[in-house]
Design a protein around this motif. Sequence first.
Motif, PDB file in Angstrom:
ATOM      1  N   GLY A  18      -1.335  10.955   0.880  1.00  0.00           N
ATOM      2  CA  GLY A  18      -0.953   9.613   1.309  1.00  0.00           C
ATOM      3  C   GLY A  18      -1.124   9.430   2.805  1.00  0.00           C
ATOM      4  N   GLU A  19      -0.797  10.475   3.576  1.00  0.00           N
ATOM      5  CA  GLU A  19      -0.967  10.404   5.032  1.00  0.00           C
ATOM      6  C   GLU A  19      -2.447  10.374   5.407  1.00  0.00           C
ATOM      7  OE1 GLU A  19       0.443   9.738   8.711  1.00  0.00           O
ATOM      8  OE2 GLU A  19       1.750  10.043   6.968  1.00  0.00           O
ATOM      9  N   MET A  20      -3.292  11.049   4.618  1.00  0.00           N
ATOM     10  CA  MET A  20      -4.733  10.990   4.872  1.00  0.00           C
ATOM     11  C   MET A  20      -5.251   9.565   4.736  1.00  0.00           C
ATOM     12  SD  MET A  20      -5.972  14.415   2.844  1.00  0.00           S
ATOM     13  CE  MET A  20      -5.897  16.040   3.609  1.00  0.00           C
ATOM     14  N   ILE A  21      -4.791   8.867   3.711  1.00  0.00           N
ATOM     15  CA  ILE A  21      -5.212   7.486   3.492  1.00  0.00           C
ATOM     16  C   ILE A  21      -4.735   6.597   4.640  1.00  0.00           C
ATOM     17  CG2 ILE A  21      -4.892   5.482   1.979  1.00  0.00           C
ATOM     18  CD1 ILE A  21      -4.825   7.541  -0.368  1.00  0.00           C
ATOM     19  N   LYS A  22      -3.485   6.779   5.066  1.00  0.00           N
ATOM     20  CA  LYS A  22      -2.959   6.013   6.202  1.00  0.00           C
ATOM     21  C   LYS A  22      -3.762   6.306   7.471  1.00  0.00           C
ATOM     22  CE  LYS A  22       1.846   6.065   4.559  1.00  0.00           C
ATOM     23  NZ  LYS A  22       3.199   6.621   4.831  1.00  0.00           N
ATOM     24  N   THR A  23      -4.159   7.570   7.635  1.00  0.00           N
ATOM     25  CA  THR A  23      -4.895   7.965   8.834  1.00  0.00           C
ATOM     26  C   THR A  23      -6.296   7.363   8.847  1.00  0.00           C
ATOM     27  OG1 THR A  23      -3.627  10.034   8.929  1.00  0.00           O
ATOM     28  CG2 THR A  23      -5.674   9.949  10.196  1.00  0.00           C
ATOM     29  N   LEU A  24      -6.952   7.345   7.712  1.00  0.00           N
ATOM     30  CA  LEU A  24      -8.265   6.704   7.624  1.00  0.00           C
ATOM     31  C   LEU A  24      -8.176   5.241   8.058  1.00  0.00           C
ATOM     32  CD1 LEU A  24      -9.433   8.156   4.194  1.00  0.00           C
ATOM     33  CD2 LEU A  24     -10.535   8.610   6.395  1.00  0.00           C
ATOM     34  N   GLU A  25      -7.109   4.570   7.613  1.00  0.00           N
ATOM     35  CA  GLU A  25      -6.934   3.168   7.965  1.00  0.00           C
ATOM     36  C   GLU A  25      -6.558   3.012   9.433  1.00  0.00           C
ATOM     37  OE1 GLU A  25      -4.236  -0.700   6.605  1.00  0.00           O
ATOM     38  OE2 GLU A  25      -4.449   1.020   5.256  1.00  0.00           O
ATOM     39  N   LYS A  26      -5.625   3.820   9.895  1.00  0.00           N
ATOM     40  CA  LYS A  26      -5.152   3.718  11.276  1.00  0.00           C
ATOM     41  C   LYS A  26      -6.272   3.954  12.283  1.00  0.00           C
ATOM     42  CE  LYS A  26      -1.977   6.024  14.501  1.00  0.00           C
ATOM     43  NZ  LYS A  26      -0.990   7.119  14.661  1.00  0.00           N
ATOM     44  N   ARG A  27      -7.160   4.889  11.990  1.00  0.00           N
ATOM     45  CA  ARG A  27      -8.222   5.246  12.930  1.00  0.00           C
ATOM     46  C   ARG A  27      -9.497   4.422  12.686  1.00  0.00           C
ATOM     47  NH1 ARG A  27      -7.128  10.013  15.699  1.00  0.00           N
ATOM     48  NH2 ARG A  27      -9.334  10.604  15.923  1.00  0.00           N
ATOM     49  N   THR A  48      -2.450   1.602  -1.738  1.00  0.00           N
ATOM     50  CA  THR A  48      -2.868   0.453  -0.944  1.00  0.00           C
ATOM     51  C   THR A  48      -3.678   0.929   0.251  1.00  0.00           C
ATOM     52  OG1 THR A  48      -0.906  -0.805  -1.591  1.00  0.00           O
ATOM     53  CG2 THR A  48      -2.089  -1.555   0.356  1.00  0.00           C
ATOM     54  N   PHE A  49      -4.826   0.304   0.452  1.00  0.00           N
ATOM     55  CA  PHE A  49      -5.679   0.632   1.594  1.00  0.00           C
ATOM     56  C   PHE A  49      -6.171  -0.672   2.213  1.00  0.00           C
ATOM     57  CE2 PHE A  49      -9.915   1.845   3.401  1.00  0.00           C
ATOM     58  CZ  PHE A  49      -9.450   2.735   4.355  1.00  0.00           C
ATOM     59  N   LYS A  50      -5.862  -0.859   3.482  1.00  0.00           N
ATOM     60  CA  LYS A  50      -6.207  -2.081   4.205  1.00  0.00           C
ATOM     61  C   LYS A  50      -5.722  -3.326   3.462  1.00  0.00           C
ATOM     62  CE  LYS A  50     -10.005  -0.181   6.891  1.00  0.00           C
ATOM     63  NZ  LYS A  50     -11.411  -0.318   7.350  1.00  0.00           N
ATOM     64  N   GLY A  51      -4.510  -3.224   2.935  1.00  0.00           N
ATOM     65  CA  GLY A  51      -3.870  -4.366   2.309  1.00  0.00           C
ATOM     66  C   GLY A  51      -4.304  -4.662   0.888  1.00  0.00           C
ATOM     67  N   LYS A  52      -5.183  -3.829   0.351  1.00  0.00           N
ATOM     68  CA  LYS A  52      -5.673  -4.069  -1.002  1.00  0.00           C
ATOM     69  C   LYS A  52      -5.308  -2.907  -1.924  1.00  0.00           C
ATOM     70  CE  LYS A  52      -9.641  -6.802   0.555  1.00  0.00           C
ATOM     71  NZ  LYS A  52     -11.131  -6.925   0.552  1.00  0.00           N
ATOM     72  N   PRO A  53      -4.904  -3.219  -3.165  1.00  0.00           N
ATOM     73  CA  PRO A  53      -4.585  -2.151  -4.115  1.00  0.00           C
ATOM     74  C   PRO A  53      -5.872  -1.506  -4.647  1.00  0.00           C
ATOM     75  CG  PRO A  53      -4.374  -4.288  -5.176  1.00  0.00           C
ATOM     76  CD  PRO A  53      -4.673  -4.560  -3.733  1.00  0.00           C
ATOM     77  N   ILE A  54      -5.825  -0.178  -4.773  1.00  0.00           N
ATOM     78  CA  ILE A  54      -6.955   0.568  -5.340  1.00  0.00           C
ATOM     79  C   ILE A  54      -6.400   1.485  -6.426  1.00  0.00           C
ATOM     80  CG2 ILE A  54      -8.869   2.148  -4.910  1.00  0.00           C
ATOM     81  CD1 ILE A  54      -8.836   1.284  -2.009  1.00  0.00           C
ATOM     82  N   GLN A  55      -7.036   1.474  -7.558  1.00  0.00           N
ATOM     83  CA  GLN A  55      -6.568   2.274  -8.683  1.00  0.00           C
ATOM     84  C   GLN A  55      -6.971   3.738  -8.505  1.00  0.00           C
ATOM     85  OE1 GLN A  55      -7.992   1.842 -13.019  1.00  0.00           O
ATOM     86  NE2 GLN A  55      -6.125   0.597 -12.939  1.00  0.00           N
ATOM     87  N   VAL A  56      -6.030   4.624  -8.775  1.00  0.00           N
ATOM     88  CA  VAL A  56      -6.269   6.071  -8.700  1.00  0.00           C
ATOM     89  C   VAL A  56      -7.042   6.520  -9.938  1.00  0.00           C
ATOM     90  CG1 VAL A  56      -5.169   8.348  -8.638  1.00  0.00           C
ATOM     91  CG2 VAL A  56      -4.198   6.451  -7.315  1.00  0.00           C
ATOM     92  N   LYS A  57      -8.028   7.377  -9.716  1.00  0.00           N
ATOM     93  CA  LYS A  57      -8.796   7.944 -10.821  1.00  0.00           C
ATOM     94  C   LYS A  57      -8.508   9.446 -10.940  1.00  0.00           C
ATOM     95  CE  LYS A  57     -12.650   4.671 -10.523  1.00  0.00           C
ATOM     96  NZ  LYS A  57     -14.131   4.545 -10.439  1.00  0.00           N
TER      97      LYS A  57
END
Length: 339
Positions: A18-27, A48-57
Amino acid sequence: MEKKYTIAVVGALGLVGGEMIKTLEKRNFPVAQLRPLDIDSNAGKEITFKGKPIQVKEACKENFKGIDIAIFSAGATASTILAPQAVEMGAIVVDNSSAWRMNEECPLVVPEVNPQDLDWHKGIIANPNCSTIQMVVVLKPIHEVSKIKRVIVSTYQASAGAGMRGIEALYHESEEYLRTKEIQNSKVFPYQIGFNAIPHIDVFQAGGYTKEENKMIFETKKIMGSQDIQVTATCVRIPVAIGHSESVNVETESKITREQAQQILAKAPSVILQDDPDTNTYPMALYCEDVDETMVGRIREDSSLENGLNFWIVSNNVRKGAALNAVQIAETLIERKLV
């Protein structure tokens, strides 16, 4: 136009994932498409990534098709199976587990220390142990001025090192003690973590060292590119939620004074110098939760050794110790035109 990349995060629903996803967005990482992957039972859930929901596979071979970079935080067992599959499907893997760190075919990289090792990757790049990362970020600029001969490190590691369940164990046990004056061990750690310090992280190995201690010993040599550096470690789990602290003693070939060390580290990349005894200024885990850099202070010349220095090093083990360093590796791959 800036080229963008299709990125997979494996273990997307975990603490570090989850922190990796936040970091991708933050940077503002150049993501064309994000593909969150996790165990089969979590498929269908959303992040959620950049305000949009993404389904986990599901994390499986087929779902690595079209991926440029796959960032893993899924544990060594899963990485041993899935990382080669991801490479076979055309992805470059940045793996946060211990599975590939000491594999001679895999670079072990901290971008501030040894980015050049990315140049010889064969598909899998290892993200070092959290405690090792923060230590070598501080050691490298010292080593460039005077080669380090020996390192003695004692760590004071946060409960988050065991993931979200480690944090939950700390909170639960502390609350239970304050309410009842008794603690039932939550079984996440060998003993209760609430109001305790446990000199035991990971399994014991030959010679009485734990696997965590041996990670620091062998990974430091590999990252620093020197088998001549002598390293010994004692790793302790303490009742702190996030933020690893380390007491580090180094011996250098030639003398570096306290003032020289302060000047060196004040200019070091991704390092914050906090070292003023007159104002009680020094790094603490209390202040690292929202900090990406590694903090260093309590710098002293070792009074028992001619060319010795002492440091106190603190860093957010979930960020620089895991998620951030992995994303920085991916950024450096792009900078070096390796992807």
